[in-house]
Every structure is written in structure tokens, then in C-alpha cells.
Enzyme design. Structure first.
Site, PDB file in Angstrom:
ATOM      1  N   CYS A   2     -37.315  27.024 -48.164  1.00  0.00           N
ATOM      2  CA  CYS A   2     -36.564  27.049 -49.345  1.00  0.00           C
ATOM      3  C   CYS A   2     -36.518  28.376 -49.699  1.00  0.00           C
ATOM      4  O   CYS A   2     -37.758  29.128 -49.990  1.00  0.00           O
ATOM      5  CB  CYS A   2     -36.619  26.139 -50.553  1.00  0.00           C
ATOM      6  N   ARG A  27     -35.647  33.668 -44.293  1.00  0.00           N
ATOM      7  CA  ARG A  27     -36.407  32.648 -44.560  1.00  0.00           C
ATOM      8  C   ARG A  27     -35.836  31.403 -43.605  1.00  0.00           C
ATOM      9  O   ARG A  27     -36.922  30.295 -43.406  1.00  0.00           O
ATOM     10  CB  ARG A  27     -36.655  32.294 -45.913  1.00  0.00           C
ATOM     11  N   TRP A  72     -34.359  24.381 -46.846  1.00  0.00           N
ATOM     12  CA  TRP A  72     -34.810  23.993 -45.680  1.00  0.00           C
ATOM     13  C   TRP A  72     -35.351  22.897 -45.884  1.00  0.00           C
ATOM     14  O   TRP A  72     -36.230  22.383 -46.387  1.00  0.00           O
ATOM     15  CB  TRP A  72     -35.853  25.136 -45.180  1.00  0.00           C
ATOM     16  N   ASN A  96     -38.509  25.094 -55.013  1.00  0.00           N
ATOM     17  CA  ASN A  96     -38.948  25.516 -53.864  1.00  0.00           C
ATOM     18  C   ASN A  96     -40.381  24.819 -53.837  1.00  0.00           C
ATOM     19  O   ASN A  96     -41.366  25.105 -54.628  1.00  0.00           O
ATOM     20  CB  ASN A  96     -38.997  27.090 -53.400  1.00  0.00           C
ATOM     21  N   GLY A  97     -40.791  23.706 -52.682  1.00  0.00           N
ATOM     22  CA  GLY A  97     -42.042  23.411 -52.715  1.00  0.00           C
ATOM     23  C   GLY A  97     -42.040  21.862 -52.369  1.00  0.00           C
ATOM     24  O   GLY A  97     -40.827  21.371 -51.894  1.00  0.00           O
ATOM     25  N   GLU A 488     -53.496  28.542 -24.565  1.00  0.00           N
ATOM     26  CA  GLU A 488     -52.672  29.111 -25.777  1.00  0.00           C
ATOM     27  C   GLU A 488     -53.012  30.502 -25.863  1.00  0.00           C
ATOM     28  O   GLU A 488     -52.018  31.338 -26.112  1.00  0.00           O
ATOM     29  CB  GLU A 488     -52.871  28.266 -26.733  1.00  0.00           C
ATOM     30  N   LYS A 492     -49.971  33.441 -25.229  1.00  0.00           N
ATOM     31  CA  LYS A 492     -49.793  34.209 -26.362  1.00  0.00           C
ATOM     32  C   LYS A 492     -49.592  35.722 -25.806  1.00  0.00           C
ATOM     33  O   LYS A 492     -48.656  36.643 -26.151  1.00  0.00           O
ATOM     34  CB  LYS A 492     -50.340  34.100 -27.803  1.00  0.00           C
ATOM     35  N   GLU A 495     -47.024  36.512 -23.106  1.00  0.00           N
ATOM     36  CA  GLU A 495     -45.690  36.546 -23.531  1.00  0.00           C
ATOM     37  C   GLU A 495     -45.110  37.690 -24.356  1.00  0.00           C
ATOM     38  O   GLU A 495     -43.980  37.960 -24.439  1.00  0.00           O
ATOM     39  CB  GLU A 495     -45.041  35.185 -24.233  1.00  0.00           C
ATOM     40  N   HIS A 511     -64.874  28.410  -9.128  1.00  0.00           N
ATOM     41  CA  HIS A 511     -64.171  27.457  -7.823  1.00  0.00           C
ATOM     42  C   HIS A 511     -62.991  28.701  -7.459  1.00  0.00           C
ATOM     43  O   HIS A 511     -61.883  28.095  -6.825  1.00  0.00           O
ATOM     44  CB  HIS A 511     -63.699  26.314  -8.341  1.00  0.00           C
ATOM     45  N   LYS A 610     -35.950  31.703 -28.449  1.00  0.00           N
ATOM     46  CA  LYS A 610     -36.974  30.882 -29.386  1.00  0.00           C
ATOM     47  C   LYS A 610     -36.623  29.456 -29.075  1.00  0.00           C
ATOM     48  O   LYS A 610     -37.522  28.599 -29.107  1.00  0.00           O
ATOM     49  CB  LYS A 610     -36.435  30.991 -30.841  1.00  0.00           C
TER      50      LYS A 610
HETATM   51  C1  F6R Z   1     -44.518  30.058 -26.855  1.00  0.00           C
HETATM   52  C2  F6R Z   1     -43.297  29.309 -27.243  1.00  0.00           C
HETATM   53  C3  F6R Z   1     -42.741  28.489 -26.310  1.00  0.00           C
HETATM   54  C4  F6R Z   1     -42.282  27.079 -26.840  1.00  0.00           C
HETATM   55  C5  F6R Z   1     -41.480  26.002 -25.851  1.00  0.00           C
HETATM   56  C6  F6R Z   1     -41.226  24.792 -26.276  1.00  0.00           C
HETATM   57  O1  F6R Z   1     -45.021  31.004 -27.898  1.00  0.00           O
HETATM   58  O2  F6R Z   1     -42.986  29.443 -28.342  1.00  0.00           O
HETATM   59  O3  F6R Z   1     -43.611  28.183 -25.249  1.00  0.00           O
HETATM   60  O4  F6R Z   1     -43.531  26.503 -27.346  1.00  0.00           O
HETATM   61  O5  F6R Z   1     -40.436  26.687 -25.415  1.00  0.00           O
HETATM   62  O6  F6R Z   1     -40.416  24.886 -27.643  1.00  0.00           O
HETATM   63  P1  F6R Z   1     -40.536  23.593 -28.670  1.00  0.00           P
HETATM   64  O7  F6R Z   1     -41.891  23.449 -29.300  1.00  0.00           O
HETATM   65  O8  F6R Z   1     -39.345  24.402 -29.521  1.00  0.00           O
HETATM   66  O9  F6R Z   1     -40.086  22.466 -28.026  1.00  0.00           O
END
Ligand code: F6R
Length: 615
Positions: A2, A27, A72, A96-97, A488, A492, A495, A511, A610
Site C-alpha cells: 500500500c 509499489r 495491495w 499502510n500497514g 537457490e 539466482k 538467472e 560422485h 515474472k
Molecule cells: C527465480 C524465480 C522463478 C520462480 C518460478 C515460480 O528467481 O523467480 O524460478 O520462482 O517461476 O514462480 P511462482 O513462485 O510465482 O510460482
């Protein structure tokens, strides 16, 4: 997340508020509204984009004082009724909060005769203000001014807030207050602005005053602002000149959304557990889970379904559910789940983890699981997303909108949610004592401050990233809970920096992958203290014997590790089950600074989206 805005001046408020709200769009929001005070309050609100709000505004709204909001959704669906401002009689408020004790306050206000129109936590603030101003729902005479009503209201609120309030019987004044949510005042020429961040009014003024926690400010026409502390004493505040360009400010001054979102983790993690844990009683309260103790006791298996980073969170969840709650847990990627053996799901709980709530593979897999008769719950960040409409119950992470493609704060808040869920199951199934649960919750509460410590020392991580940014390959290794964190960390890095990176269970290197190690291959070893620490040291020695460079992620008090590795990136000492959260923040920063050094498109990496809405 928010955003709030407010204006007191001589110009028509409506257009200034709309313009300010547009500046807060980055935001993320699902609805918006404004309220302008002339003789009476004129309120306009709707769902969707600010353009939708503009389209319902009549021509020439009169009034030079007003408040506005981008919402939001956290409590209640994203719809017009739930959007702000919220009203009670002649009082309007934006917030907001999260008001953690809103249910308790709501019950009391309903008992006093107040009628609630929305499902939000914010509406209690509007009714509380009204009841202090008029002495109750039927009150006619004003008992105090708006400023005093706000001060009295704040005394009953628990949680976080930045609020702005108006009252038509106290014209010419706007009152704002904050606790644990951002709020800044802009000092213009005969006009004053209030907002969640300076972006909202930067084009009007660069002279700002940051409101501190527990402070209240009364803002009057003519450019007069008075600040008061929690006890009502006047406070003198310093005006600061902001040297920001509007383009920078949209990312709140950060170069990339990813960096901003990494920095937001101390508060998003805190928001995710706020109001859900009682460390005094060792209890986790997740009413939205909607499962009886009986159902939790009879569960025979958990099936986690997720993709990408969310799948890595699921792997951490497996260790937590098995170790804490003694429930066998399988973790599948959405895209593979359907090829497995169709399990009979009577006592199996399916947990879908998805930040966006829109990932097609995860949705398809959950539909499959439910068609076998499984009870299914979702852990997601987006209120009203598709998964929330197709599931038995939803646990929301409170990360706020994540704009950078690489998941950061959504991942750590997923870990927090899994941790709380595992603890809840463990208590109900009698696997851990109240005392052990208390200790784990005390450890959990320390995590936001520990994240902040890592952020404060990010320079060391940046130096390390620079040193190895020319590498073609990277390995990430870890054991037990740190194994998914290695996965992970590698995800990161690959990507956003386009460096080939592999995450491995540390014991598996011998192995096969050891064959790939050379003095040009950095190996990131997640070696925080825990029951696998000694074994990690052996794996690190194996790697060093092949001349590879080792970057260790280790506890701040570990003096042993420096004998065996080339670089140590420190994390504050924390409980073994929680240290993965801290290590992931380090690895996010390592990936970020590596990508920065290589000049990559950090917020929008090539070929990635995304939200992946295709199977
Ligand atoms: C990596 C990333 C993706 C998402 C994946 C699943 O940084 O963001 O690997 O984690 O596409 O997305 P959600 O969590 O939205 O189902």
C-alpha cells in the site's frame, strides 16, 4: 504494498493526489482511492489502475485538502469496498500497514454499534477515530479535535501503520502518524505533502521531514506542521533536502528493484510472522489454515508442489516438516508432478508454493492433486491470484509486490511461512514441547535484525562478487537444509548474471562434479554451524585439494573456517533451522553484485518472465 498520500495547500487537491498516487504505482497495487475535504468529504475509490479511478472522478472537485491510497490487499479481497479511504461518519482515513489486533477491536466496536462495511483491518481506525471524536456511534457533539482523537486511537492499535486522517468537523487539518511503516512529509511553498515515500511529491518539493515511529503530525493550511511524540509532547524536527531524481526515486533510490527488494526483507519477514506467533506460549496461530487439530494429527504425508525458487523453498519445507513435525514430505515440481504415481490422498496434505499464484505448472499440478481427493493449501504472495480461488485454504506471505524477475523477498517469506507451519504441526502432533517451541519462536523473532546486519555489511559481498565476476562456472554446495539454499544460490546467479552455476548436495561432489573443478571455479560452500558442519569442512578440503577457490558462508563467530577457505562471507549466528534464511540473503547479494559487475539486465533477465502462465 500500500501507499498513502496527503495534501494540504491552496491548489485543487484531487489532481495533486492522483498525480502522487501515480508515482507510487511501482509499489504494486490492486485498487486506489482519494478523499477530498471541502465542506464535506468527497470519496472516490475503485479497483484496478489509477486510470480507472480517474475515469470515475467528476470534473472540478473542489477542496484543497485531501488524502489518497493505493491498496495491495492483505485483509480482504481487492474490491471497491475494501479499498481506502475508509469512512466513519465525517471521518476518513488511509492506512499502510497491518493492524494485528483488529479482530479484537472490531468485535468491541461492533458491540458499540458500529457497522463495518469492509473486511479490512483499517476500518477499525476510522471507527475508533469517530468514537473518540463523538463519544460513540450516536454522538453528535465533538468532544475533542482530530489530533487528540488520533492520539487516543493509536493507544489501542497493535501492529504497523502509516495513516492520514481527515474530519469534516475539523476542516483545514490533516493528521498523520506512523509506526513501522514509512511516512514522509514534503514542505512546499504554502503547501504540505505527506506520503509513503518521497517519490509521490518529489516534483513539488525536495525539502522533507521523515516522521519517526510513534510520532503524530498535525498539518494545517498555510504550511504549518506540528509534530508530537507518543506522550503528546511537541517535537522539533529537522528538514532535509533530498538530492534525488524522480527516475531514481521510483525505485526508492535503489539502482534496481532487485536490490530494493533484497533490502526490504528485514521488514517483509517481520510482516509475515507479525500477529501469528506468541513466543510467550510457544504457539503459532494460523487461523486461515482452516484445519482441525484432528486433521493435522491424522496427516500421513505432505506433498509440496512448486516451481523454481518456490520449489527450493519447498525443499527446505521438507526438512522442516520431517524434522520438526515428523511428517514424511515429498517435493515435486509442478511440471513433473503429474507424471508421478497417482497417490491416494485421503490423509495427504498438498501444499502449493507460488509467489505469483499464477504459475501454470503449479496450478495444473494442484488441480491434479485435488482431483485425487487431496486437501490442498497454498502459500502465495498475491491476494486474489488464481491459486487462491482454487484451493482449500491460503497462507499469505506478506512480502509486498515483487517487481524484479528474480525472486528474493518472496523466497525468504515463504521460508518463514513454512517454518511457522512446521512448528504448528509439530506442536499439535506432540513432537516438540512448548518450551522448545518458545525457543524456536524467540530465534525467529531475531531474524529481521540479523538480515539487517547482513545488509549493513554488503560491501564485503560486493567485493567478493567483483573478484570472481569473470568466472565461467560456479558451484554452490551445502548439506541438509543448506542443500536447497545451494540450489537457490546457483539459480539466482545463473538467472541474472548468466554464469553457469550448479547447486549440489556437498556429499555428492565426489560422485562426478569434482572432475569439473579447476583453479578457475569458485565453489560457494554454505557452512553455517549445525550437525553437518564437520562433514562440510571435509567437503571443503576435498574441493581445496582440486585447487578450486572456496567462498564460505559461515557464522560470524566461526574462526575455524578461515583456515580452509579463500573468502568468508559472514552471517549472524542463528538457530540451525533458521540460518538458511540468512545465508540466502548473502547469496542474493552475491548474485546481484556479480550481475551488476557484468552489466546484465538485472530486473528483467533475458528470456525470463515474472509470472509463468504457460505450461
Ligand atoms: C527465480 C524465480 C522463478 C520462480 C518460478 C515460480 O528467481 O523467480 O524460478 O520462482 O517461476 O514462480 P511462482 O513462485 O510465482 O510460482
Amino acid at each position: 504494498m500500500c501507499g498513502i498520500v496527503g495534501y494540504v495547500g491552496e491548489k485543487p487537491a484531487a489532481s495533486i493526489l492522483i498525480d502522487s498516487l501515480k508515482k507510487l504505482e511501482y509499489r504494486g497495487y490492486d485498487s486506489a482511492g482519494i478523499c477530498v475535504l471541502n465542506d464535506s468529504l468527497k470519496t472516490y475509490k475503485t479497483t484496478g489502475k489509477i486510470a480507472n479511478l480517474e475515469s470515475i472522478l467528476p470534473e472540478g472537485i473542489e477542496g484543497t485538502i485531501g488524502i489518497g491510497h493505493t491498496r495491495w490487499a492483505t485483509h480482504g479481497k481487492p474490491n471497491t469496498v475494501n479499498s481506502h479511504p475508509h469512512l466513519s461518519g465525517d471521518v476518513a482515513v488511509v492506512h499502510n500497514g497491518i493492524i494485528e489486533n483488529y479482530l479484537e477491536l472490531k468485535e468491541k466496536l461492533i458491540g458499540d454499534g458500529y457497522i463495518f462495511k469492509s473486511d479490512t483491518d483499517t476500518e477499525v481506525i476510522a471507527h475508533l477515530l469517530h468514537s473518540h471524536l463523538y463519544g460513540g456511534i450516536d454522538g453528535v457533539f465533538k468532544l475533542c479535535d482530530l489530533m487528540v482523537a488520533v492520539q487516543k486511537t493509536l493507544l489501542s492499535l497493535e501492529g504497523s501503520y502509516a495513516i492520514a486522517a481527515l474530519c469534516s468537523s475539523d476542516p483545514g487539518v490533516m493528521v498523520v502518524a506512523r509506526k513501522d511503516s514509512p511516512l514522509v512529509i514534503g514542505i512546499g511553498d504554502g503547501e504540505i505533502f505527506a506520503a509513503s515515500d518521497v517519490t509521490a511529491f518529489l516534483k513539488h518539493t525536495k525539502d522533507v521531514i521523515f516522521v519517526d515511529d510513534d510520532e503524530v503530525a498535525s498539518i494545517r493550511a498555510g504550511g504549518n506542521v506540528e509534530f508530537f511524540d507518543a506522550d503528546g509532547n511537541p517535537v522539533t524536527k529537522e528538514t532535509i533536502k533530498i538530492e534525488w531524481y524522480i527516475e531514481d526515486a521510483e525505485k526508492a533510490g535503489y539502482e534496481h528493484f532487485m536490490l530494493k527488494e533484497i533490502h526490504e526483507q528485514a521488514s517483509s519477514v517481520q510482516d509475515t510472522f507479525a500477529g501469528k506467533i506468541s513466543e510467550m506460549e510457544g504457539a503459532v496461530v494460523l487461523d486461515e489454515l482452516n484445519m482441525s487439530d484432528e486433521q493435522i494429527r491424522h496427516m500421513t504425508r505432505i506433498e509440496i508442489i512448486a516451481c523454481g525458487t518456490s520449489w527450493n523453498a519447498g525443499l527446505v519445507g521438507k526438512y522442516l516438516f520431517e524434522q520438526l513435525a515428523g511428517i514424511h514430505t515429498d517435493v515435486d515440481t509442478g511440471s513433473e508432478f503429474r507424471y508421478g504415481y497417482p497417490v491416494i490422498c485421503g490423509e495427504v496434505l498438498t501444499i502449493a508454493i507460488t509467489q505469483s499464484g499464477e504459475t501454470a505448472d503449479t496450478l495444473a499440478a494442484v488441480r491434479g492433486a485435488r482431483s485425487y481427493g487431496c486437501r490442498a493449501i497454498a502459500i502465495t504472495n498475491v491476494v486474489g491470484s488464481t491459486i487462491t480461488r482454487e484451493i482449500d485454504s491460503v497462507l499469505y506471505t506478506r512480502a509486498g509486490p515483487e517487481i524484479g524477475v528474480a525472486a528474493t523477498k518472496s523466497f525468504t517469506t515463504q521460508l518463514i511461512t513454512l517454518y511457522m507451519l512446521a512448528l504448528k504441526f509439530a506442536r499439535i502432533r506432540g513432537k516438540i514441547s512448548a518450551e522448545d517451541s518458545k525457543n524456536l519462536l524467540v530465534a525467529l523473532k531475531k531474524i529481521p535484525a540479523d538480515i539487517q546486519k547482513i545488509l549493513n555489511r554488503k560491501k564485503v559481498i560486493q567485493e567478493c562478487a567483483k573478484q570472481f565476476s569473470d568466472s565461467n562456472d560456479y558451484f554452490f554446495i551445502g548439506r541438509h537444509l543448506n542443500y536447497p539454499i545451494a540450489l537457490e544460490g546457483a539459480l539466482k546467479l545463473k538467472e541474472i548474471s548468466y554464469i553457469h552455476a550448479e547447486g549440489y548436495a556437498a556429499g555428492e561432489l565426489k560422485h562426478g562434479p569434482l572432475a569439473l573443478l579447476t583453479d578457475k571455479t569458485p565453489v560457494v560452500a554454505i557452512a553455517t554451524k549445525g550437525h553437518t558442519y564437520e562433514k562440510m569442512l571435509s567437503n571443503i578440503k576435498e574441493v581445496k585439494a582440486r585447487d578450486a577457490v572456496v567462498i564460505a558462508v559461515a557464522d560470524e563467530d566461526d574462526t575455524e573456517i578461515e583456515k580452509y577457505v579463500d573468502v568468508v562471507l559472514r552471517v549472524p549466528k542463528s538457530h540451525e533451522l533458521l540460518s538458511p534464511i540468512l545465508s540466502s540473503v548473502v547469496l542474493q547479494l552475491l548474485a546481484y553484485y556479480t550481475a551488476l559487475e557484468r552489466g546484465c539486465s538485472i530486473d528483467k533477465p533475458r528470456n525470463l518472465a515474472k509470472s509463468v502462465t504457460v505450461e
